[in-house]
Design a protein around this motif. Structure first.
Motif, PDB file in Angstrom:
ATOM      1  N   ALA A   9       0.878  -1.358  -0.009  1.00 50.19           N
ATOM      2  CA  ALA A   9      -0.124   0.044   0.061  1.00 50.19           C
ATOM      3  C   ALA A   9       0.873   1.330  -0.026  1.00 50.19           C
ATOM      4  O   ALA A   9       1.944   1.203   0.247  1.00 50.19           O
ATOM      5  N   SER A  10       0.369   2.341  -0.225  1.00 55.73           N
ATOM      6  CA  SER A  10       0.931   3.659  -0.127  1.00 55.73           C
ATOM      7  C   SER A  10       1.420   3.967   0.978  1.00 55.73           C
ATOM      8  O   SER A  10       2.337   4.790   1.183  1.00 55.73           O
ATOM      9  N   SER A  11       0.943   3.652   2.023  1.00 58.68           N
ATOM     10  CA  SER A  11       1.268   3.663   3.402  1.00 58.68           C
ATOM     11  C   SER A  11       0.644   2.756   4.342  1.00 58.68           C
ATOM     12  O   SER A  11      -0.543   1.850   3.813  1.00 58.68           O
ATOM     13  N   LEU A  12       0.883   2.695   5.610  1.00 61.67           N
ATOM     14  CA  LEU A  12       0.151   1.634   6.520  1.00 61.67           C
ATOM     15  C   LEU A  12      -1.041   2.418   7.176  1.00 61.67           C
ATOM     16  O   LEU A  12      -1.745   1.743   7.892  1.00 61.67           O
ATOM     17  N   SER A  13      -1.209   3.683   6.770  1.00 59.92           N
ATOM     18  CA  SER A  13      -2.180   4.265   7.599  1.00 59.92           C
ATOM     19  C   SER A  13      -3.446   4.020   6.705  1.00 59.92           C
ATOM     20  O   SER A  13      -3.573   3.548   5.746  1.00 59.92           O
ATOM     21  N   THR A  14      -4.731   4.278   7.514  1.00 60.04           N
ATOM     22  CA  THR A  14      -5.875   3.590   7.042  1.00 60.04           C
ATOM     23  C   THR A  14      -6.392   4.592   6.032  1.00 60.04           C
ATOM     24  O   THR A  14      -7.419   4.340   5.197  1.00 60.04           O
ATOM     25  N   ASP A  15      -5.956   5.998   5.706  1.00 62.63           N
ATOM     26  CA  ASP A  15      -6.518   6.628   4.520  1.00 62.63           C
ATOM     27  C   ASP A  15      -5.531   6.446   3.394  1.00 62.63           C
ATOM     28  O   ASP A  15      -5.523   7.496   2.705  1.00 62.63           O
ATOM     29  N   PHE A  16      -4.784   5.671   3.500  1.00 69.43           N
ATOM     30  CA  PHE A  16      -3.944   5.321   2.132  1.00 69.43           C
ATOM     31  C   PHE A  16      -4.602   4.002   1.135  1.00 69.43           C
ATOM     32  O   PHE A  16      -5.594   3.653   1.655  1.00 69.43           O
ATOM     33  N   ALA A  95      -1.134 -10.402   8.105  1.00 67.88           N
ATOM     34  CA  ALA A  95      -1.697  -9.137   8.723  1.00 67.88           C
ATOM     35  C   ALA A  95      -3.159  -8.851   8.129  1.00 67.88           C
ATOM     36  O   ALA A  95      -3.411  -7.905   7.258  1.00 67.88           O
ATOM     37  N   PRO A  96      -4.028  -9.614   8.801  1.00 67.39           N
ATOM     38  CA  PRO A  96      -5.590  -9.710   8.200  1.00 67.39           C
ATOM     39  C   PRO A  96      -6.133  -8.306   8.120  1.00 67.39           C
ATOM     40  O   PRO A  96      -7.127  -7.635   7.335  1.00 67.39           O
ATOM     41  N   PRO A  97      -5.961  -7.732   9.466  1.00 62.57           N
ATOM     42  CA  PRO A  97      -6.675  -6.171   9.396  1.00 62.57           C
ATOM     43  C   PRO A  97      -6.296  -5.363   8.416  1.00 62.57           C
ATOM     44  O   PRO A  97      -7.229  -4.524   7.701  1.00 62.57           O
ATOM     45  N   ILE A 116     -14.618  -9.864   1.226  1.00 63.79           N
ATOM     46  CA  ILE A 116     -13.920 -11.288   1.297  1.00 63.79           C
ATOM     47  C   ILE A 116     -13.044 -11.194   2.734  1.00 63.79           C
ATOM     48  O   ILE A 116     -12.033 -10.636   2.747  1.00 63.79           O
ATOM     49  N   PRO A 117     -13.297 -12.142   3.426  1.00 62.33           N
ATOM     50  CA  PRO A 117     -12.898 -12.024   4.822  1.00 62.33           C
ATOM     51  C   PRO A 117     -11.438 -12.635   4.525  1.00 62.33           C
ATOM     52  O   PRO A 117     -10.935 -13.665   3.567  1.00 62.33           O
ATOM     53  N   VAL A 118     -10.433 -12.092   5.330  1.00 59.20           N
ATOM     54  CA  VAL A 118      -8.985 -12.511   5.535  1.00 59.20           C
ATOM     55  C   VAL A 118      -8.728 -12.892   6.609  1.00 59.20           C
ATOM     56  O   VAL A 118      -9.132 -12.408   7.871  1.00 59.20           O
ATOM     57  N   VAL A 119      -8.361 -14.272   6.854  1.00 54.91           N
ATOM     58  CA  VAL A 119      -7.858 -14.850   8.164  1.00 54.91           C
ATOM     59  C   VAL A 119      -6.452 -14.725   8.373  1.00 54.91           C
ATOM     60  O   VAL A 119      -5.619 -14.527   7.480  1.00 54.91           O
ATOM     61  N   ASP A 120      -6.266 -15.111   9.863  1.00 52.41           N
ATOM     62  CA  ASP A 120      -4.731 -15.038  10.200  1.00 52.41           C
ATOM     63  C   ASP A 120      -4.059 -16.275   9.822  1.00 52.41           C
ATOM     64  O   ASP A 120      -4.577 -17.352   9.751  1.00 52.41           O
TER      65      ASP A 120
END
Length: 204
Positions: A9-16, A95-97, A116-120
């Protein structure tokens, strides 16, 4: 079917926003896509942050590269739904979240309300150890507690050996395909170790 997933991602921030996605299925077949950003992702006025130069230094993907080589986000989203969208599939990451958030961002930008759920991935590693866990006597029977402790210790050792060995393996880091392949190799190593152990015990 099991799939091992990774996003960059463009960053680990939630708004990226997501810039690369890859997955590997249980047979080792893989797909990887650079994602050409949606127009709204590049608009801070719509709530998205600007491009992170610090993150670019980590993953090595430039915004120009995305614009020139990336697959349009709608096409990537369509392929994600085709490949991973079945309810019979398990999609796993380390890193599911984060990965589930990037997945939702991608699908929403393409106009899809699907999730689409992502599990650990540790849960999938646990599934690989099921042949050992199934050897624990039922709860309440003689030897259950002792066997549970012994098998749990063996399982932890198998998972730790596989993850430690993969951590020492020379590879590219912070690229989606390399990271997804790493999870798959660890899973395979765990499964192979479990088969060897079960085979030895069966031959006694």
């Amino acid at each position: 079917m099991i799939f091992f997933l990774d996003f960059e991602a463009s960053s680990l921030s939630t708004d990226f926003f997501p810039i690369e996605v890859a997955w590997v299925n249980g047979d080792g077949q893989s797909e990887s896509y650079l994602i050409r950003p949606a127009e709204e992702w590049m608009n801070p006025a719509m709530g998205w942050a600007e491009w992170s130069a610090a993150s670019e230094r980590v993953h090595g993907i430039s915004l120009r590269q995305l614009q020139e080589e990336g697959v349009p986000h709608e096409q990537v989203a369509k392929r994600v739904l085709e490949a991973l969208g079945s309810r019979q599939h398990f999609v796993a990451s380390d890193a599911p979240p984060f990965d589930e958030n990037w997945m939702s961002t991608l699908l929403e930008a393409a106009g899809s309300r699907r999730r689409i759920p992502v599990v650990d991935v540790m849960m999938i590693y646990g599934f690989a150890c099921r042949p050992l866990l199934n050897r624990i006597p039922p709860a309440g029977t003689a030897g259950h507690a002792e066997a549970e402790l012994k098998v749990s210790s063996i399982v932890r050792g198998i998972v730790e050996r596989a993850t430690d060995a993969e951590a020492l393996r020379p590879r590219v880091h912070h690229r989606a395909l390399a990271d997804a392949e790493s999870l798959w190799r660890t899973w395979r190593a765990i499964g192979d170790d479990v088969k060897r152990l079960v085979g030895r015990e069966s031959n006694r």
